[in-house]
Design a protein around this motif. Structure first.
Motif, PDB file in Angstrom:
ATOM      1  N   ILE A  19       7.006  -9.952  50.456  1.00  0.00           N
ATOM      2  CA  ILE A  19       7.695  -8.890  49.719  1.00  0.00           C
ATOM      3  C   ILE A  19       6.987  -8.604  48.401  1.00  0.00           C
ATOM      4  O   ILE A  19       6.749  -7.449  48.034  1.00  0.00           O
ATOM      5  CB  ILE A  19       9.171  -9.266  49.483  1.00  0.00           C
ATOM      6  CG1 ILE A  19       9.916  -9.273  50.825  1.00  0.00           C
ATOM      7  CG2 ILE A  19       9.837  -8.311  48.498  1.00  0.00           C
ATOM      8  CD1 ILE A  19      11.293  -9.887  50.758  1.00  0.00           C
ATOM      9  N   TRP A  20       6.630  -9.654  47.663  1.00  0.00           N
ATOM     10  CA  TRP A  20       5.925  -9.486  46.382  1.00  0.00           C
ATOM     11  C   TRP A  20       4.624  -8.709  46.589  1.00  0.00           C
ATOM     12  O   TRP A  20       4.339  -7.753  45.864  1.00  0.00           O
ATOM     13  CB  TRP A  20       5.637 -10.862  45.781  1.00  0.00           C
ATOM     14  CG  TRP A  20       5.066 -10.800  44.401  1.00  0.00           C
ATOM     15  CD1 TRP A  20       3.740 -10.776  44.067  1.00  0.00           C
ATOM     16  CD2 TRP A  20       5.794 -10.740  43.173  1.00  0.00           C
ATOM     17  NE1 TRP A  20       3.599 -10.710  42.702  1.00  0.00           N
ATOM     18  CE2 TRP A  20       4.842 -10.689  42.130  1.00  0.00           C
ATOM     19  CE3 TRP A  20       7.142 -10.737  42.855  1.00  0.00           C
ATOM     20  CZ2 TRP A  20       5.214 -10.631  40.797  1.00  0.00           C
ATOM     21  CZ3 TRP A  20       7.508 -10.675  41.527  1.00  0.00           C
ATOM     22  CH2 TRP A  20       6.545 -10.623  40.512  1.00  0.00           C
ATOM     23  N   ILE A  28       2.489   0.765  42.187  1.00  0.00           N
ATOM     24  CA  ILE A  28       3.236   1.719  41.361  1.00  0.00           C
ATOM     25  C   ILE A  28       4.325   1.056  40.524  1.00  0.00           C
ATOM     26  O   ILE A  28       5.113   1.741  39.867  1.00  0.00           O
ATOM     27  CB  ILE A  28       3.860   2.841  42.214  1.00  0.00           C
ATOM     28  CG1 ILE A  28       4.793   2.271  43.283  1.00  0.00           C
ATOM     29  CG2 ILE A  28       2.773   3.697  42.840  1.00  0.00           C
ATOM     30  CD1 ILE A  28       5.583   3.309  44.045  1.00  0.00           C
ATOM     31  N   ALA A  29       4.386  -0.296  40.526  1.00  0.00           N
ATOM     32  CA  ALA A  29       5.466  -0.941  39.782  1.00  0.00           C
ATOM     33  C   ALA A  29       5.038  -2.217  39.055  1.00  0.00           C
ATOM     34  O   ALA A  29       5.351  -2.365  37.888  1.00  0.00           O
ATOM     35  CB  ALA A  29       6.649  -1.248  40.705  1.00  0.00           C
ATOM     36  N   PHE A  30       4.394  -3.140  39.704  1.00  0.00           N
ATOM     37  CA  PHE A  30       4.046  -4.418  39.084  1.00  0.00           C
ATOM     38  C   PHE A  30       2.683  -4.343  38.413  1.00  0.00           C
ATOM     39  O   PHE A  30       1.768  -3.710  38.934  1.00  0.00           O
ATOM     40  CB  PHE A  30       3.976  -5.538  40.132  1.00  0.00           C
ATOM     41  CG  PHE A  30       5.305  -6.042  40.635  1.00  0.00           C
ATOM     42  CD1 PHE A  30       6.505  -5.600  40.119  1.00  0.00           C
ATOM     43  CD2 PHE A  30       5.342  -6.987  41.633  1.00  0.00           C
ATOM     44  CE1 PHE A  30       7.716  -6.082  40.587  1.00  0.00           C
ATOM     45  CE2 PHE A  30       6.552  -7.478  42.113  1.00  0.00           C
ATOM     46  CZ  PHE A  30       7.737  -7.026  41.593  1.00  0.00           C
ATOM     47  N   PRO A  31       2.497  -5.033  37.287  1.00  0.00           N
ATOM     48  CA  PRO A  31       1.186  -5.029  36.637  1.00  0.00           C
ATOM     49  C   PRO A  31       0.139  -5.844  37.398  1.00  0.00           C
ATOM     50  O   PRO A  31      -1.050  -5.595  37.239  1.00  0.00           O
ATOM     51  CB  PRO A  31       1.462  -5.629  35.262  1.00  0.00           C
ATOM     52  CG  PRO A  31       2.701  -6.435  35.427  1.00  0.00           C
ATOM     53  CD  PRO A  31       3.507  -5.751  36.493  1.00  0.00           C
ATOM     54  N   GLN A  32       0.572  -6.796  38.213  1.00  0.00           N
ATOM     55  CA  GLN A  32      -0.380  -7.616  38.963  1.00  0.00           C
ATOM     56  C   GLN A  32      -1.169  -6.743  39.942  1.00  0.00           C
ATOM     57  O   GLN A  32      -0.654  -5.747  40.458  1.00  0.00           O
ATOM     58  CB  GLN A  32       0.334  -8.724  39.760  1.00  0.00           C
ATOM     59  CG  GLN A  32       0.993  -9.761  38.918  1.00  0.00           C
ATOM     60  CD  GLN A  32       2.402  -9.380  38.462  1.00  0.00           C
ATOM     61  OE1 GLN A  32       2.883  -8.290  38.681  1.00  0.00           O
ATOM     62  NE2 GLN A  32       3.050 -10.316  37.788  1.00  0.00           N
ATOM     63  N   ASP A  33      -2.404  -7.147  40.193  1.00  0.00           N
ATOM     64  CA  ASP A  33      -3.202  -6.407  41.179  1.00  0.00           C
ATOM     65  C   ASP A  33      -3.789  -7.319  42.254  1.00  0.00           C
ATOM     66  O   ASP A  33      -4.540  -6.864  43.099  1.00  0.00           O
ATOM     67  CB  ASP A  33      -4.297  -5.582  40.502  1.00  0.00           C
ATOM     68  CG  ASP A  33      -5.232  -6.405  39.644  1.00  0.00           C
ATOM     69  OD1 ASP A  33      -5.137  -7.646  39.646  1.00  0.00           O
ATOM     70  OD2 ASP A  33      -6.073  -5.799  38.959  1.00  0.00           O
TER      71      ASP A  33
END
Length: 165
Positions: A19-20, A28-33
């Motif tokens: 899910i993460w 489009i939402a979390f800063p992690q890439d």
């Protein structure tokens, strides 16, 4: 709807990473890439103050993490992130996760829950936060790099946990 929100356990990590990673991959939402694998996911979730999952019939539909947003004189401020699987969106999972995280943050002794970087175009999240009583602190122009290479504004939010009874 027989959805329960509970503390995660080691057996949940694979579904949590799935899910993460879906949210990270959406860009489009979390800063992690970078995606989490079983090892990095276990370390990441273990490092949080608390991780909650929304589950129905043994299937994890969504999750949240929370931890201190800062240290020392600002250590009473917590921060949270939420992820709901695309196949479970629109069912109230996010609302259940946010409400649970507010209670848990207060239980852990935090005074404020703050979101540093809600992407301005994430209207579903923003509507939910505002409906639950979060206050937008302003806008940071071009604060988030979208997956497509364009920048989008971010909106910090906070909730005063003393409002909870």
């Amino acid at each position: 709807m027989s959805i329960i929100v509970r503390k995660y356990c080691a057996e949940d990590i694979a579904q949590m990473c799935e899910i993460w990673n879906e949210v990270v991959d959406d860009g489009i939402a979390f800063p992690q890439d970078e995606a989490l694998d079983a090892n990095s996911g276990a370390k990441f979730f273990e490092a949080q103050t608390f991780c909650g999952i929304a589950e129905e019939n043994g299937v994890i539909l969504g999750m949240y993490i929370f931890h201190p947003n800062n240290v020392g004189r600002c250590g009473h401020i917590s921060n949270a992130s939420y992820a709901v699987g695309s196949n479970a969106r629109g069912r109230g999972i996010g609302k259940a996760l946010v409400i649970d995280s507010l209670k848990k943050a207060k239980d852990f002794g935090f005074g404020i829950l703050q979101f540093n970087a809600v992407v301005s175009t994430n209207l579903a999240a923003r509507r939910l936060y505002e409906k639950l009583g979060f206050v937008q602190l302003g806008t940071i122009p071009r604060g988030f790099l979208m997956k497509n290479g364009e920048y989008e504004d971010i909106c910090p939010y906070y909730f005063d946990l003393s409002k909870l009874i």
